[in-house]
Design an enzyme around this catalytic site. Structure first.
Site, short mmCIF file in Angstrom:
data_model
loop_
_atom_site.label_atom_id
_atom_site.label_comp_id
_atom_site.label_asym_id
_atom_site.label_seq_id
_atom_site.Cartn_x
_atom_site.Cartn_y
_atom_site.Cartn_z
CE1 TYR A 84 4.56 -8.32 3.54
CE2 TYR A 84 2.24 -8.61 4.03
CZ TYR A 84 3.35 -7.81 3.98
OH TYR A 84 3.26 -6.49 4.37
CG ASN A 89 11.57 -1.58 -1.97
OD1 ASN A 89 12.51 -1.28 -2.69
ND2 ASN A 89 10.31 -1.48 -2.37
CD GLU A 136 -0.39 1.17 -7.75
OE1 GLU A 136 -0.70 -0.04 -7.75
OE2 GLU A 136 0.79 1.57 -7.67
#
Length: 184
Positions: free
Chosen positions: A118, A141, A176
């Protein structure tokens, strides 16, 4: 056209089944405008009401819409492990100011298979010390997965929060290759 002579914006939506559950995808003529996790009936209805209030027009279900076709293809390829980056036009109209700046940096600057803290993301947008504000931006978001807020983690190695739930964040990071695949 609407009563003031401007062309009314069209919003189309569909739900796509994924490895993390159903995702609602909504798009305008400018691009993908919203992705919503866990798009069960109740969640979907609340999300569509929010979109209608914010954009001033009712979204229309349209799974075959050309506005959604490429987004559907890319989301499905991502979850199949065949796509690492999204190349979609995005409609940023549901987010503004600092939050938009942070989300754009995230979308452009944090590639597949990597994470960022962050505080690091705050520094990247010229606001060192704004780590908490970055967390708020992640929570706002409107395009999760496509704008990969799951790639933002705590500087001490903690996974951090996530609007889609921590299990969803773990699954996305495992997809991922950042985390091991969850055992159950």
């Amino acid at each position: 056209m609407n009563s003031d002579g401007r062309e009314e914006q069209r919003i189309v939506w569909t739900v796509v089944d994924t490895a993390i559950g159903p995702l609602l995808l909504a798009a305008t003529g400018d691009g993908l405008v919203s992705v919503e996790f866990h798009a069960t009936d109740a969640v979907r209805e609340r999300a569509l009401e929010r979109i209608a209030q914010r954009l001033g027009t009712e979204p229309v279900e349209s799974p075959g819409s050309p506005l959604l076709a490429e987004a559907i293809r890319q989301v499905e390829a991502y979850f199949a492990g065949a796509r690492r980056d999204f190349a979609l036009p995005l409609d940023w109209s549901l987010v503004s100011g600092f939050n938009r700046q942070v989300l754009r940096e995230l979308a452009d600057g944090v590639p597949y298979g990597t994470v960022v803290g962050y505080g690091d993301l705050a520094r990247r947008v010229g606001q060192p010390g704004a780590a908490q504000a970055v967390g708020i931006a992640m929570g706002s978001n409107p395009l999760p997965v496509v704008v990969p807020c799951h790639r933002v983690v705590e500087s001490d190695g903690g996974i951090g929060g996530f609007g889609g739930g921590l299990e969803t964040k773990r699954k996305l990071l495992a997809l991922e290759g950042v985390l091991p695949e969850p055992l159950f």
